[in-house]
Design a protein around this motif. Sequence first.
Motif, PDB file in Angstrom:
ATOM      1  N   LEU A  43       0.833  -1.193   0.000  1.00 59.44           N
ATOM      2  CA  LEU A  43       0.000   0.000   0.000  1.00 59.44           C
ATOM      3  C   LEU A  43       0.869   1.245   0.000  1.00 59.44           C
ATOM      4  CD1 LEU A  43      -2.932   1.059   0.283  1.00 59.44           C
ATOM      5  CD2 LEU A  43      -2.577   1.026   2.742  1.00 59.44           C
ATOM      6  N   ASP A  44       0.674   2.118  -0.985  1.00 57.00           N
ATOM      7  CA  ASP A  44       1.383   3.391  -1.026  1.00 57.00           C
ATOM      8  C   ASP A  44       0.505   4.451  -0.373  1.00 57.00           C
ATOM      9  OD1 ASP A  44       3.654   2.492  -2.359  1.00 57.00           O
ATOM     10  OD2 ASP A  44       2.701   2.748  -4.329  1.00 57.00           O
ATOM     11  N   VAL A  45       1.094   5.191   0.559  1.00 56.25           N
ATOM     12  CA  VAL A  45       0.356   6.229   1.273  1.00 56.25           C
ATOM     13  C   VAL A  45       1.094   7.543   1.129  1.00 56.25           C
ATOM     14  CG1 VAL A  45      -0.486   6.985   3.526  1.00 56.25           C
ATOM     15  CG2 VAL A  45      -0.527   4.559   2.936  1.00 56.25           C
ATOM     16  N   SER A  59      -1.377  14.120   0.964  1.00 55.27           N
ATOM     17  CA  SER A  59      -2.566  14.240   0.125  1.00 55.27           C
ATOM     18  C   SER A  59      -3.811  14.354   0.984  1.00 55.27           C
ATOM     19  CB  SER A  59      -2.720  13.011  -0.772  1.00 55.27           C
ATOM     20  OG  SER A  59      -1.673  12.937  -1.685  1.00 55.27           O
ATOM     21  N   PRO A  60      -4.741  15.224   0.606  1.00 54.66           N
ATOM     22  CA  PRO A  60      -5.986  15.319   1.356  1.00 54.66           C
ATOM     23  C   PRO A  60      -6.805  14.041   1.205  1.00 54.66           C
ATOM     24  CG  PRO A  60      -6.018  16.809  -0.527  1.00 54.66           C
ATOM     25  CD  PRO A  60      -4.670  16.170  -0.490  1.00 54.66           C
TER      26      PRO A  60
END
Length: 80
Positions: free
Chosen positions: A67-69, A73-74
Motif C-alpha cells: 500500500l502506497d500512502v 494528500s488530502p
Amino acid sequence: MNDSDPTSFIPTSHSYNGSECINATEHDRELGEFLKWLEDDIQSHPEKQIAVDSTLLARLDSLIGKLDVDINSPLLAEDE
C-alpha cells in the motif's frame, strides 16, 4: 525567542491539507497530551505491551506492505 517557552521559536501556523491552519503551539500541546497519556498507559499497563518480532512484521507487511500512502494528500470525502 522566549526562554520560558521552548516552542516560542516555532512558526505560528502549519499548513494542513492545504485549506486549514493550526497554531503550532496548540499542535504541540495536543501532541504533548497524547504522549503523556501514552506514557501513563504504558506505565499503568505494561502487560499490554507486545514485542515487535519478525512474525508480527511479516503479518503487517502482508496486510499493508504493498500500500502506497501519501500523508500529504488530502483525504477523499468518502474516506473521512
